[in-house]
Design a protein around this motif. Structure first.
Motif, short mmCIF file in Angstrom:
data_model
loop_
_atom_site.label_atom_id
_atom_site.label_comp_id
_atom_site.label_asym_id
_atom_site.label_seq_id
_atom_site.Cartn_x
_atom_site.Cartn_y
_atom_site.Cartn_z
N ASN A 40 0.87 -1.22 0.06
CA ASN A 40 -0.19 -0.05 0.04
C ASN A 40 0.64 1.25 -0.20
OD1 ASN A 40 -2.41 1.44 0.36
ND2 ASN A 40 -1.34 1.96 2.39
N ARG A 41 1.77 1.34 1.01
CA ARG A 41 2.53 2.40 1.17
C ARG A 41 3.94 2.25 0.34
NH1 ARG A 41 3.10 6.88 4.39
NH2 ARG A 41 1.22 6.03 5.68
N ASN A 132 -7.71 -0.66 8.36
CA ASN A 132 -7.10 -0.19 9.60
C ASN A 132 -8.18 -0.59 10.68
OD1 ASN A 132 -4.39 0.20 8.90
ND2 ASN A 132 -5.08 2.32 8.08
N TYR A 192 -1.63 -6.73 4.99
CA TYR A 192 -3.24 -6.95 4.98
C TYR A 192 -4.11 -6.21 4.28
CZ TYR A 192 -2.48 -2.62 7.84
OH TYR A 192 -2.13 -1.53 8.41
N HIS A 215 2.73 -8.81 7.52
CA HIS A 215 3.88 -8.48 8.51
C HIS A 215 3.14 -8.32 10.12
CE1 HIS A 215 6.69 -6.34 5.87
NE2 HIS A 215 5.67 -6.72 4.93
N ILE A 216 1.82 -8.64 10.16
CA ILE A 216 1.23 -8.55 11.38
C ILE A 216 0.66 -9.83 11.88
CG2 ILE A 216 0.41 -6.24 10.89
CD1 ILE A 216 -2.48 -6.90 10.45
N ARG A 327 4.49 4.10 17.53
CA ARG A 327 3.35 4.74 16.85
C ARG A 327 2.25 4.85 17.83
NH1 ARG A 327 0.72 2.66 12.89
NH2 ARG A 327 1.45 0.70 13.20
N ARG A 365 -2.24 7.21 11.76
CA ARG A 365 -3.89 7.13 11.21
C ARG A 365 -4.79 7.88 11.78
NH1 ARG A 365 -2.50 0.70 11.79
NH2 ARG A 365 -0.78 0.70 10.05
C1 G6P Z 1 3.01 -0.83 10.34
C2 G6P Z 1 2.99 -2.60 10.27
C3 G6P Z 1 3.07 -2.82 8.83
C4 G6P Z 1 2.07 -2.26 8.16
C5 G6P Z 1 2.17 -0.51 8.21
C6 G6P Z 1 1.19 0.33 7.67
O1 G6P Z 1 4.48 -0.61 10.30
O2 G6P Z 1 3.91 -3.12 10.92
O3 G6P Z 1 2.64 -4.11 8.65
O4 G6P Z 1 1.93 -2.32 6.80
O5 G6P Z 1 2.10 -0.27 9.43
O6 G6P Z 1 1.47 1.55 8.14
P1 G6P Z 1 0.87 3.08 7.33
O7 G6P Z 1 1.17 4.08 8.05
O8 G6P Z 1 1.23 2.78 5.92
O9 G6P Z 1 -0.90 2.57 7.51
#
Ligand code: G6P
Length: 534
Positions: A40-41, A132, A192, A215-216, A327, A365
Motif C-alpha cells: 500500500n505505502r 485499519n 493486510y 507483517h502482522i 506509533r 492514522r
Molecule cells: C506498520 C506495520 C506494517 C503495516 C504498516 C502500515 O508498520 O508493521 O505491517 O503495513 O504499519 O502503516 P501505514 O502507516 O502505511 O498505514
C-alpha cells in the motif's frame, strides 16, 4: 596443498554452507527474473514544487531498506497506492506521457514505480474503514467484543466499494507490470491491505509466481468469525491464490492454516509439511522473522543529524531512564505501560525523583476515530501521573512525551535508556526492540511483551511480561533497574549479537530462496509468458 578439514563441520561451517546455498538459489532466480513488489505505502513519495518539478523522498521503512540491501544491482518494480497529491500528479503525468514505469531518480533509485490511483472515496473506504479499523483491529485482538465491531451496511459498502476494487486495481497494475517482462516475474505482495490481490492475479495469470508476506499477527479462527463469512473466506481464498504465504513466526503461520481449514471449503491442510492443498494447487505456509538492516541503522544512529539530537536529549534523562518508542497505536499498549510505571513509583518510592519515563510517540492514522481517542487517552494518563508525582521543588516530571517522527532522534534516544519498555498487546515482530538491542550504549534492559513476535528471538535475554499484567510489568521495571551491571552487560551483549547475526537481508534472502526452491516446479511450467490466459 589444498587445506583439508581436520574436524567434523561445526555449526558455523554448516550455517555458512547453508547461507551460500541459499544465496546461490537467489542468484539463479534473479539472473533473468524481475521482482515486482506491491505494498500500500510505496518506497518513495513525490512532492511537486511551484516550478512543476518533482522530488521523491525515500521512506525509511524496513521493507524498502531490506529490498535495497538484497537487490544489489537489480532493479525492482514497485506497485503502490498514490498517497500524496504529488504522487497523484506524478502518476497522472506518467499516464499522459505513456510512461509505463516511473523512475523516481534517474541515477540512484533501485525501483521503478507504478501507482494505483483510486478515487479518494474508494481509498478512504479501503484504508480508513476496512484495512485499519477492521483488519488491523481484528488481527491485533483489539476489540472490546461485547461492544465492537459492528459490521454495518457502511462496512459492507466500504468492503464492496473500497477494499475489493482497490485490490482489483492493484492486481490490474501488477498484471500490466508483468507484461513488461519476457519471463514470469516474482510478485511479492505485502500485508493486510492487499489480501485479495493474489487470487485476482491468479485468475487472470494462472502461471504467475506470487508470494504474500503478512507483517502482522494472524489470530485464531474463532476470532476471525467476528468477520462475516463472505469477507473471511474471500481473504483466505485471496491468499491461497499465492504460491507461498509468509508470516513472522510459526504461531501465526499455524493459525492461518487452522483458519483455512475452518473457512475454506475443499481445502486440505498438511500441518507436518506446512502447506495447503486447494483447487489442484499446493500453497506453502512459511515464517520469516523480519529484522533491521544493522549497518544502515548504525549509520543513521551515528550520523550528524542524530548527534545533533544528542546535545539536547540529555535534558530528558535522569539517574535512571525508561524509554518507549511507538506509533500512537492501541496495539502498542502505551496506556498500560504508564499504569505499570505509576504502580512501580508507588511500590518503590525510593525511585521517585530519580527516574524519568520518556515516551517517543508518533501520531498515526489520525483519520481513524479509535486512533485519535487512544492518543487523547494517552495524554490524559500522562497528565494524571505527572500531577500525582511531580515535584514542584525539584521540577521533576516523571513522564515526558516527545511527539514526532524523526528517526535519527529515535536512534539517538535509544543509545541512552536503562530500560526499554516494549509491552505491545500483540505485534507481528516489533523492530523497536531490535533497534534498541543494537544501538543502546548503556547495557540497557529490554522489558518485552510475550505477544511481540520479537520474543521468539530476544525472549531469553529480555525480561518477559504478559501484556495485560500491570503488576508484573511494574515488577519487571524494578528488576531491570536493580539488576547487577554484570548481568545487564551479559544480556545486552547477547541481544546485540543476535540482532547483528539475523539482520533483514536474511529475512528477504530466505523468502527468495524458498520461492526459487519450492516454486521450482511451478516456475518450470510458467514459461513462456506468451501462453498466459488473458
Ligand atoms: C506498520 C506495520 C506494517 C503495516 C504498516 C502500515 O508498520 O508493521 O505491517 O503495513 O504499519 O502503516 P501505514 O502507516 O502505511 O498505514
Amino acid at each position: 596443498m589444498p587445506k583439508t578439514l581436520e574436524h567434523p563441520p561445526t555449526a558455523i561451517d554448516v550455517d555458512h554452507q547453508e547461507a551460500e546455498a541459499k544465496q546461490a538459489l537467489v542468484d539463479s532466480l534473479l539472473k533473468d527474473r524481475q521482482i515486482i513488489m506491491a505494498s500500500n505505502r510505496g518506497p518513495v513519495s513525490f512532492t511537486q514544487h511551484a516550478d512543476g518539478r518533482f522530488t521523491a523522498r525515500q521512506g525509511s521503512g524496513g521493507l524498502v531498506t531490506a529490498v535495497s540491501a538484497v537487490l544489489q544491482g537489480h532493479q525492482a518494480t514497485w506497485i503502490a497506492a498514490a498517497m500524496t497529491d504529488g504522487d497523484r500528479e506524478r502518476a497522472r503525468q506518467a499516464e499522459d506521457a505513456g510512461e509505463t514505469l516511473i523512475t523516481p531518480d534517474e541515477t540512484e533509485s533501485r525501483f521503478k514505480l507504478r501507482f494505483v490511483v483510486p478515487t479518494q472515496e474508494a481509498y478512504h473506504d479501503y484504508y480508513n474503514v476496512i484495512s485499519n479499523p477492521l483488519l488491523w483491529f481484528l488481527q491485533h485482538y483489539l476489540w472490546d467484543t461485547p461492544r465492537s465491531p459492528d459490521i454495518t451496511h457502511e462496512t459492507w459498502a466500504a468492503w464492496r466499494e473500497g477494499y475489493v476494487p482497490v485490490n482489483q486495481m492493484f492486481a490490474d497494475e501488477i498484471i500490466i507490470a508483468c507484461e513488461q517482462f519476457d519471463r514470469e516475474p516474482v510478485i511479492m505482495l505485502q500485508d493486510y491491505q492487499l489480501y485479495l490481490a493474489g487470487g485476482m492475479i491468479r485468475e487472470r495469470r494462472p502461471n504467475a509466481i506470487i508470494q504474500h508476506f503478512i507483517h502482522i499477527p494472524w489470530p485464531d479462527p474463532d476470532y476471525w468469525r467476528l468477520l462475516p463469512k463472505e469477507m473471511r473466506t474471500a481473504i483466505c481464498e485471496g491468499l491461497l491464490g499465492c504460491d507461498i504465504v509468509g508470516f513472522q513466526i510459526p504461531d501465526h503461520a499455524r493459525s492461518f492454516m487452522y483458519t483455512c481449514e475452518a473457512y475454506v471449503p475443499d481445502c486440505s491442510i498438511d500441518y507436518a509439511n506446512k502447506c495447503v492443498q486447494w483447487r489442484g494447487r499446493t500453497i506453502q505456509v512459511r515464517h520469516y522473522p523480519i529484522s533491521i538492516d544493522a549497518e544502515a541503522v548504525r549509520r543513521t544512529a551515528y550520523s550528524q543529524e542524530a548527534r545533533a539530537y544528542e546535545r539536547y536529549l540529555p535534558t530528558h534523562w535522569n539517574e535512571f531512564t525508561i524509554l518507549r518508542v511507538d506509533r500512537a497505536e492501541p496495539s502498542k499498549n502505551i496506556i498500560r505501560g504508564f499504569h505499570a510505571f505509576d504502580r512501580f513509583l508507588e511500590a518503590h518510592p525510593e525511585f521517585q525523583n530519580r527516574v524519568n519515563f520518556i515516551a517517543v510517540t508518533q501520531p498515526s492514522r489520525m483519520d481513524v476515530a479509535e486512533y485519535r481517542d487512544y492518543l487523547d487517552d494517552t495524554s490524559a494518563t500522562v497528565g494524571r501521573i505527572n500531577a500525582k508525582y511531580a515535584n514542584v521543588e525539584t521540577g521533576w516530571q516523571p513522564v515526558q512525551v516527545i511527539m514526532g517522527e524523526s528517526y535519527p532522534r529515535v536512534l539517538a534516544a535509544m543509545k541512552w535508556y536503562d530500560v526499554l519498555l516494549v509491552n505491545s498487546i500483540i505485534d507481528g515482530m516489533n523492530l523497536v526492540a531490535k533497534e534498541g538491542a543494537l544501538i543502546n550504549e548503556r547495557s540497557g534492559v529490554i522489558v518485552l511483551s510475550e505477544g511481540a513476535g520479537a520474543a521468539m528471538q530476544l525472549g531469553n535475554e529480555a525480561l518477559m511480561v504478559s501484556p495485560a499484567d500491570v503488576e508484573g510489568t511494574a515488577e519487571a521495571i524494578y528488576q531491570a533497574l536493580t539488576m547487577p551491571i554484570r548481568e545487564r552487560q551479559r544480556r545486552a551483549r547477547r541481544l546485540r549479537h543476535s540482532v547483528e547475526r539475523d539482520d533483514v537481508s536474511i529475512w528477504f534472502r530466505d523468502q527468495l530462496a524458498d520461492i526459487a526452491e519450492d516454486a521450482a516446479d511451478h516456475i518450470g511450467q510458467a514459461e513462456p509468458t506468451g501462453t498466459q490466459v488473458a
